[in-house]
Design a protein around this motif. Structure first.
Motif, mmCIF file in Angstrom:
data_model
loop_
_atom_site.group_PDB
_atom_site.id
_atom_site.type_symbol
_atom_site.label_atom_id
_atom_site.label_comp_id
_atom_site.label_asym_id
_atom_site.label_seq_id
_atom_site.Cartn_x
_atom_site.Cartn_y
_atom_site.Cartn_z
ATOM 1 N N GLY B 88 51.224 35.559 46.350
ATOM 2 C CA GLY B 88 49.902 35.539 46.945
ATOM 3 C C GLY B 88 48.846 35.825 45.898
ATOM 4 N N ALA B 89 47.662 36.189 46.363
ATOM 5 C CA ALA B 89 46.547 36.438 45.440
ATOM 6 C C ALA B 89 45.866 37.741 45.805
ATOM 7 N N LEU B 90 45.613 38.568 44.779
ATOM 8 C CA LEU B 90 44.930 39.843 44.950
ATOM 9 C C LEU B 90 43.533 39.746 44.365
ATOM 10 N N THR B 91 42.537 40.067 45.184
ATOM 11 C CA THR B 91 41.171 40.197 44.674
ATOM 12 C C THR B 91 40.914 41.680 44.438
ATOM 13 N N HIS B 92 40.628 42.001 43.187
ATOM 14 C CA HIS B 92 40.372 43.392 42.789
ATOM 15 C C HIS B 92 38.905 43.502 42.386
ATOM 16 N N VAL B 93 38.202 44.474 42.962
ATOM 17 C CA VAL B 93 36.804 44.726 42.631
ATOM 18 C C VAL B 93 36.696 46.196 42.235
ATOM 19 N N ASN B 94 36.077 46.490 41.100
ATOM 20 C CA ASN B 94 35.927 47.898 40.735
ATOM 21 C C ASN B 94 34.520 48.202 40.238
ATOM 22 N N THR B 95 34.222 49.496 40.168
ATOM 23 C CA THR B 95 32.871 49.941 39.810
ATOM 24 C C THR B 95 32.643 49.967 38.302
ATOM 25 N N ILE B 96 33.650 49.549 37.526
ATOM 26 C CA ILE B 96 33.391 49.305 36.103
ATOM 27 C C ILE B 96 32.580 48.004 35.983
ATOM 28 N N GLY B 97 32.642 47.212 37.047
ATOM 29 C CA GLY B 97 31.891 45.973 37.078
ATOM 30 C C GLY B 97 32.775 44.741 37.066
ATOM 31 N N LYS B 98 34.061 44.937 37.279
ATOM 32 C CA LYS B 98 35.007 43.830 37.206
ATOM 33 C C LYS B 98 35.333 43.306 38.602
ATOM 34 N N VAL B 99 35.250 41.994 38.757
ATOM 35 C CA VAL B 99 35.776 41.317 39.935
ATOM 36 C C VAL B 99 36.865 40.392 39.415
ATOM 37 N N ASP B 100 38.081 40.588 39.886
ATOM 38 C CA ASP B 100 39.202 39.859 39.309
ATOM 39 C C ASP B 100 40.064 39.276 40.416
ATOM 40 N N GLU B 101 40.743 38.181 40.093
ATOM 41 C CA GLU B 101 41.737 37.631 41.007
ATOM 42 C C GLU B 101 43.059 37.556 40.263
ATOM 43 N N LEU B 102 44.088 38.103 40.876
ATOM 44 C CA LEU B 102 45.400 38.157 40.238
ATOM 45 C C LEU B 102 46.422 37.458 41.118
ATOM 46 N N ARG B 103 47.258 36.659 40.474
ATOM 47 C CA ARG B 103 48.308 35.930 41.195
ATOM 48 C C ARG B 103 49.676 36.327 40.656
ATOM 49 N N ALA B 104 50.720 35.697 41.184
ATOM 50 C CA ALA B 104 52.094 36.085 40.817
ATOM 51 C C ALA B 104 52.243 36.176 39.298
ATOM 52 N N GLY B 105 52.752 37.296 38.829
ATOM 53 C CA GLY B 105 52.937 37.523 37.396
ATOM 54 C C GLY B 105 51.782 38.259 36.755
ATOM 55 N N ASP B 106 50.596 38.215 37.386
ATOM 56 C CA ASP B 106 49.442 38.938 36.845
ATOM 57 C C ASP B 106 49.581 40.426 37.150
ATOM 58 N N TYR B 107 49.017 41.233 36.292
ATOM 59 C CA TYR B 107 49.036 42.671 36.532
ATOM 60 C C TYR B 107 47.849 43.319 35.834
ATOM 61 N N TYR B 108 47.456 44.492 36.365
ATOM 62 C CA TYR B 108 46.343 45.219 35.756
ATOM 63 C C TYR B 108 46.689 46.684 35.578
ATOM 64 N N VAL B 109 45.909 47.345 34.724
ATOM 65 C CA VAL B 109 45.952 48.799 34.581
ATOM 66 C C VAL B 109 44.517 49.295 34.722
ATOM 67 N N PHE B 110 44.272 50.060 35.770
ATOM 68 C CA PHE B 110 42.947 50.594 36.079
ATOM 69 C C PHE B 110 43.019 52.117 35.946
ATOM 70 N N SER B 111 42.272 52.648 34.991
ATOM 71 C CA SER B 111 42.244 54.087 34.781
ATOM 72 C C SER B 111 40.963 54.627 35.395
ATOM 73 N N ALA B 112 41.087 55.416 36.464
ATOM 74 C CA ALA B 112 39.902 55.861 37.205
ATOM 75 C C ALA B 112 39.118 56.923 36.437
ATOM 76 N N GLY B 113 39.805 57.703 35.613
ATOM 77 C CA GLY B 113 39.152 58.650 34.719
ATOM 78 C C GLY B 113 38.110 59.523 35.380
ATOM 79 N N SER B 114 36.895 59.514 34.823
ATOM 80 C CA SER B 114 35.829 60.393 35.296
ATOM 81 C C SER B 114 35.251 59.959 36.637
ATOM 82 N N GLY B 115 35.743 58.839 37.172
ATOM 83 C CA GLY B 115 35.340 58.413 38.496
ATOM 84 C C GLY B 115 35.138 56.925 38.578
ATOM 85 N N GLY B 116 35.781 56.322 39.552
ATOM 86 C CA GLY B 116 35.632 54.887 39.754
ATOM 87 C C GLY B 116 36.088 54.539 41.156
ATOM 88 N N LYS B 117 35.508 53.487 41.688
ATOM 89 C CA LYS B 117 35.944 53.000 43.000
ATOM 90 C C LYS B 117 36.558 51.629 42.830
#
Lengths: 60, 247
Positions: B88-117
């Motif tokens: 399937g497809a994952l739409t990822h939106v974060n407060t670093i300012g990234k809007v991303d779409e990930l499909r089979a085989g795609d992967y991300y690493v999101f470090s929330a650190g000092s604060g992120g949504k």
């Protein structure tokens, strides 16, 4: 002085810093925080926090 | 070989989250939208299992139904969250300012650190299948970050490929963690080389693998420690993740 991490969202509580904006003065011990206190960000109960010994990035 | 635990697929925590009622603001999607989550470790309302392993605190095997189902924007600190899309497809939106779409085989690493949504959504027309891994950070309140990459099952077949960690071509992560994947087109016995000071959590996505005399089927997992060589007797068509962590 110890630090605690919310396992629901990662919010961190530091006894040394307290949470003055939430009524917890700097130096407030974890044990002295009411048992019905919840994570201010996600509502996870106090029992859902873990004591951690992780340094701050700013101290690196 | 020190086996720390074996966790069968059916022994994991199970949650079924719907977009109405108590979770109406947390869970996105139309009223029929459903998220299913199998948790290898204690998480939210599931607290009767294993608390974690090394730096790992969450290993969630999740399926989002189509049509906008997912998690609405919500806050994090500190945790390093990695997502591995299986289908399937994952739409990822974060407060670093990234809007991303990930499909089979795609992967991300999101470090929330000092604060992120972030928001995690399935706006596609088929089920989204995704693995979520949360690890404790090496440092608290670090600057938030987001990186993503792709694992090509054809190029990476029949060998153990490092996806995340301190290896060339892998996504960096601010912790002593290494995530690798093995996809087999033929049966064989590849060897995973680990630091004997570390633990390794093995999760079988598909197929069957024998490790240290234990046979793991689909969605079974186990944790080992104190080993430099882990032989994986994998059948053809096996797909598995290995998460190495300091203990």
């Amino acid at each position: 002085m110890k630090k605690y991490l919310c396992l629901g969202c990662g919010f961190s509580y530091d006894e040394a810093r307290g949470l003055p904006e939430h009524g917890l003065a700097p130096g407030t011990r974890w044990a002295d925080i009411p048992e019905d206190w919840i994570c201010p960000d996600c509502g996870t109960p106090k029992s859902g926090f873990e004591m951690v010994e992780i340094p701050y990035w700013s101290q690196a | 070989m020190n086996i720390r635990f074996v966790l069968r697929a059916g022994e994991r925590g199970f949650s079924r989250l719907v977009s109405t009622g108590v979770n109406a603001t947390y869970v996105a999607g139309h009223p029929d939208g459903v998220i299913t989550r199998h948790s290898s470790f204690n998480f939210h309302e599931y607290q009767s299992g294993i608390a974690g392993f090394g730096h790992i605190r969450v290993f969630g095997d999740e399926v989002f139904s189509p049509g906008g189902t997912g998690y609405n924007m919500h806050p994090h600190h500190n945790f390093i969250i990695a997502a591995f899309v299986l289908g399937g497809a994952l739409t990822h939106v974060n407060t670093i300012g990234k809007v991303d779409e990930l499909r089979a085989g795609d992967y991300y690493v999101f470090s929330a650190g000092s604060g992120g949504k972030h928001a995690e959504l399935n706006i596609g027309q088929e089920d989204l299948s995704v693995i979520y891994l949360w690890v404790l950070p090496g440092k608290l309140l670090a600057p938030p970050s987001y990186v993503r990459s792709h694992f090509d099952t054809k190029v990476g077949a029949d060998r153990i490929v490092c996806l995340v960690g301190d290896e060339a071509g892998a996504l960096p992560i601010g912790q002593t963690i290494k995530v690798s994947r093995l996809v087999t087109g033929r049966s064989g016995t590849p060897v995973y080389r680990s630091s004997p000071a570390h633990g390794v959590y093995v999760f079988v996505l598909e197929g069957e693998a024998g490790i240290a005399g234990t046979v793991l089927g689909r969605r079974d997992s186990m944790a080992l420690s104190g080993e430099e060589r882990i032989e994986i007797a994998a059948r053809s068509g096996t797909d598995l993740l290995l998460v190495e962590t300091a203990l």
